[in-house]
Design a protein around this motif. Structure first.
Motif, mmCIF file in Angstrom:
data_model
loop_
_atom_site.group_PDB
_atom_site.id
_atom_site.type_symbol
_atom_site.label_atom_id
_atom_site.label_comp_id
_atom_site.label_asym_id
_atom_site.label_seq_id
_atom_site.Cartn_x
_atom_site.Cartn_y
_atom_site.Cartn_z
ATOM 1 N N GLU A 180 -13.037 -24.870 12.210
ATOM 2 C CA GLU A 180 -13.588 -25.868 11.282
ATOM 3 C C GLU A 180 -13.690 -27.269 11.877
ATOM 4 O OE1 GLU A 180 -12.411 -25.673 7.227
ATOM 5 O OE2 GLU A 180 -11.823 -23.579 7.360
ATOM 6 N N ALA A 182 -16.035 -29.360 11.758
ATOM 7 C CA ALA A 182 -16.759 -30.343 10.935
ATOM 8 C C ALA A 182 -15.930 -30.859 9.760
ATOM 9 C CB ALA A 182 -18.063 -29.743 10.409
ATOM 10 N N ALA A 183 -14.769 -30.226 9.512
ATOM 11 C CA ALA A 183 -13.949 -30.635 8.361
ATOM 12 C C ALA A 183 -13.571 -32.103 8.482
ATOM 13 C CB ALA A 183 -12.698 -29.768 8.271
ATOM 14 N N HIS A 187 -21.846 -37.015 7.486
ATOM 15 C CA HIS A 187 -23.128 -36.454 7.917
ATOM 16 C C HIS A 187 -23.497 -36.850 9.348
ATOM 17 C CE1 HIS A 187 -26.927 -34.542 7.085
ATOM 18 N NE2 HIS A 187 -27.541 -35.574 7.632
ATOM 19 N N VAL A 190 -21.253 -35.211 11.897
ATOM 20 C CA VAL A 190 -21.576 -33.797 12.095
ATOM 21 C C VAL A 190 -22.786 -33.670 13.029
ATOM 22 C CG1 VAL A 190 -22.409 -31.675 10.980
ATOM 23 C CG2 VAL A 190 -20.530 -32.971 9.954
ATOM 24 N N GLU A 212 -16.441 -21.966 10.498
ATOM 25 C CA GLU A 212 -16.898 -23.197 9.855
ATOM 26 C C GLU A 212 -17.439 -22.915 8.463
ATOM 27 O OE1 GLU A 212 -16.838 -26.658 11.218
ATOM 28 O OE2 GLU A 212 -16.993 -26.563 9.055
ATOM 29 N N HIS A 213 -17.078 -23.795 7.533
ATOM 30 C CA HIS A 213 -17.658 -23.710 6.188
ATOM 31 C C HIS A 213 -18.913 -24.575 6.064
ATOM 32 C CE1 HIS A 213 -14.652 -21.274 4.206
ATOM 33 N NE2 HIS A 213 -13.688 -22.008 4.740
ATOM 34 N N HIS A 214 -19.117 -25.481 7.016
ATOM 35 C CA HIS A 214 -20.272 -26.381 6.977
ATOM 36 C C HIS A 214 -21.506 -25.590 7.428
ATOM 37 C CE1 HIS A 214 -22.876 -29.792 7.733
ATOM 38 N NE2 HIS A 214 -21.942 -30.625 7.297
ATOM 39 N N ASN A 216 -24.748 -25.995 7.361
ATOM 40 C CA ASN A 216 -25.796 -26.633 8.148
ATOM 41 C C ASN A 216 -25.423 -26.648 9.626
ATOM 42 O OD1 ASN A 216 -26.716 -29.443 9.391
ATOM 43 N ND2 ASN A 216 -28.340 -28.635 8.062
#
Ligand code: ATP
Length: 256
Positions: A180, A182-183, A187, A190, A212-214, A216
């Motif tokens: 993760e 990006a946690a 914006h 990222v 990753e949960h992000h 995009n």
């Protein structure tokens, strides 16, 4: 897909008491490619990651890394085998500056300092100099030039994450596990991370396994995506295929 396989996960099972955290997962990852691993909370992603860095012992199945089973590799040898990782919660040496935190990654790999007592002084000095050069290159590579002498606790969170990445790259891993990344990033941060992850693949040739949960981020950098739910693989394919896979949409993407 003609790329060479670097990682071959075969019918991996991890049980915690009565819980099947990983339920007979199989997939491969290509050398120098980015594999995204997605799934809802509790799907088993972190457990799988921990097996790859030997922090978790599989109940059955096997993981082949560069053609060799990891089952006999002890935890402390994993960096030397060529697997690097970052953590969901950044873990750095708070009392050290940026350069020393990055240098630690080279020693973990069993180079210079680690072998100092068995090597001749001059050779150690040369290897130390090489490590310093590499640390400087990676600090620049991660956009951290100018922060070398700053204590990591004085850096903002996004920069601390980059220090962790630079440190993980010091051992020249063939495979980098990113948990993760990006946690906690906004914006713009990222967007920078996307470029850095692609650069690690394209310029260093490192394969990346990205939990990753992000969405995009996963969908824009991954060469392939594996989707998990309840410990099982529910889909595998190109990001564009996974984004419209009915089961993935139902169990994960379409939530709410
Ligand atoms: P998240 O996205 O929230 O990080 P995850 O996909 O990483 O979730 P895991 O943390 O691997 O999921 O958890 C998978 C399952 O295994 C969950 O049901 C969890 O409660 C269980 N589990 C994980 N670690 C342990 C443990 N050490 N002991 C008992 N159960 C565990």
């Amino acid at each position: 897909d003609t790329s060479m396989t670097i990682l071959d996960v075969r019918e991996l099972v991890v049980r915690f008491g009565g819980i099947l955290a990983v339920d007979s997962i199989s997939f491969t990852a290509g050398a120098g490619r980015i594999l995204g691993l997605i799934g809802p909370n509790g799907a088993g992603k972190t457990t799988l990651f921990n097996c790859l860095s030997r922090l978790c012992q599989p109940s059955s199945g096997d993981i082949l890394f560069r053609g060799r089973s990891l089952s006999t590799v002890p935890r402390h040898r994993i960096a030397r085998e060529g697997i690097g990782r970052t953590f969901q919660n950044v873990s750095l040496f708070d009392h050290l500056d940026v350069q020393d935190n990055v240098l630690v990654g080279g020693h973990v790999a069993g180079q210079a300092g680690f072998l100092a007592h068995t090597l001749r002084i001059r050779r150690v000095a040369r290897e130390e100099a090489e490590l310093r050069d590499r640390a400087r290159e990676l600090i620049a590579f991660m956009g951290l030039s100018g922060t070398e002498g700053r204590r990591v606790t004085d850096l903002p969170f996004p920069l601390r994450k980059r220090v962790e990445l630079a440190r993980a790259l010091m051992s020249r891993p063939h495979l980098l596990l990113l948990d993760e990344p990006a946690a906690g990033l906004n914006h713009e941060e990222v967007d920078v991370l996307k470029d850095q992850i692609r650069a690690i693949r394209d310029r260093l040739g490192t394969a990346i396994l990205l939990v990753e949960h992000h969405m995009n981020l996963v969908m824009s950098v991954s060469d392939k995506v594996v989707a998990m739910n309840f410990g099982r693989k529910i889909a595998e394919g190109l990001p564009s295929e996974i984004a419209r896979d009915p089961e993935v949409v139902r169990t994960y993407l379409g939530a709410g």
